[in-house]
Design an enzyme around this catalytic site. Structure first.
Site, mmCIF file in Angstrom:
data_model
loop_
_atom_site.group_PDB
_atom_site.id
_atom_site.type_symbol
_atom_site.label_atom_id
_atom_site.label_comp_id
_atom_site.label_asym_id
_atom_site.label_seq_id
_atom_site.Cartn_x
_atom_site.Cartn_y
_atom_site.Cartn_z
ATOM 1 N N HIS A 38 -4.586 38.565 25.963
ATOM 2 C CA HIS A 38 -4.112 39.878 25.514
ATOM 3 C C HIS A 38 -4.332 40.860 26.668
ATOM 4 C CE1 HIS A 38 -8.443 39.658 24.657
ATOM 5 N NE2 HIS A 38 -8.421 40.873 25.167
ATOM 6 N N HIS A 119 -3.462 44.191 33.237
ATOM 7 C CA HIS A 119 -3.376 42.782 33.602
ATOM 8 C C HIS A 119 -3.714 41.898 32.408
ATOM 9 C CE1 HIS A 119 -7.687 43.450 33.817
ATOM 10 N NE2 HIS A 119 -7.841 42.127 33.724
#
Length: 173
Positions: A38, A119
């Site tokens: 995630h 990221h």
């Protein structure tokens, strides 16, 4: 309880990430791979139950249009000379706008967040025997996906890895 705010990625992107992880599973580096993939927008750490209620109330006020994100390259933390974390860089101006909006909603109790770099963490590096071989294997294609909700997660650290439980899901417009 330990909490964070994030968005999930679609299954087809998770499959691509698993392919990347498989490609770098070799003797030249010891990497523990992340299973729960995630993008964390805000790590909150250990918080009280009343703070969860506050977060639910404030995050429910979020009005933000869904948007596309692009994965374009690998990213290394703290840097590419001393790799401790391998991630996939996420590109989208809207992503940083969403982060600012969330920070604004919860600043009364949680203040300003530290530096944010969008990221997806794919692995934590224990050691690297052959850096050149690792870098050769780190290749990705450009991938795009839609961010259409954010999630407030509770995170429990277990021996077999982190277990994440959804406490609140907010759909983007």
């Amino acid at each position: 309880m330990r909490c964070f705010i994030a968005f999930d990625i679609p299954e087809e992107i998770k499959e691509k990430v698993k392919e990347i992880q498989e490609n770098i599973k070799w003797d030249f580096a010891k990497i523990s791979f992340v299973k729960e993939i995630h993008c964390t927008l805000r790590f909150l750490g250990e918080i009280k139950e009343k703070d969860v209620d506050y977060l639910k109330e404030e995050l429910s006020k979020l009005k933000f249009k869904n948007f596309n994100v692009e994965i374009d390259e690998f990213i290394y933390f703290p840097n590419d000379k001393k790799i401790r974390v391998i991630g996939l860089n996420l590109k989208s101006g809207k992503l940083y706008e969403l982060k600012e909006k969330i920070d604004g909603l919860i600043k009364e109790k949680f203040g300003k967040d530290r530096k944010f770099k969008a990221h997806l963490t794919i692995g934590r590096v224990k050691f690297i025997k052959d850096r050149e071989e690792l870098m050769k294997r780190l290749k990705t294609e450009k991938l795009k996906f839609l961010v259409d909700k954010i999630i407030l997660y509770k995170s429990e650290l277990l021996n077999e890895g982190a277990k994440h439980t959804k406490l609140l899901e907010i759909n983007l417009l």
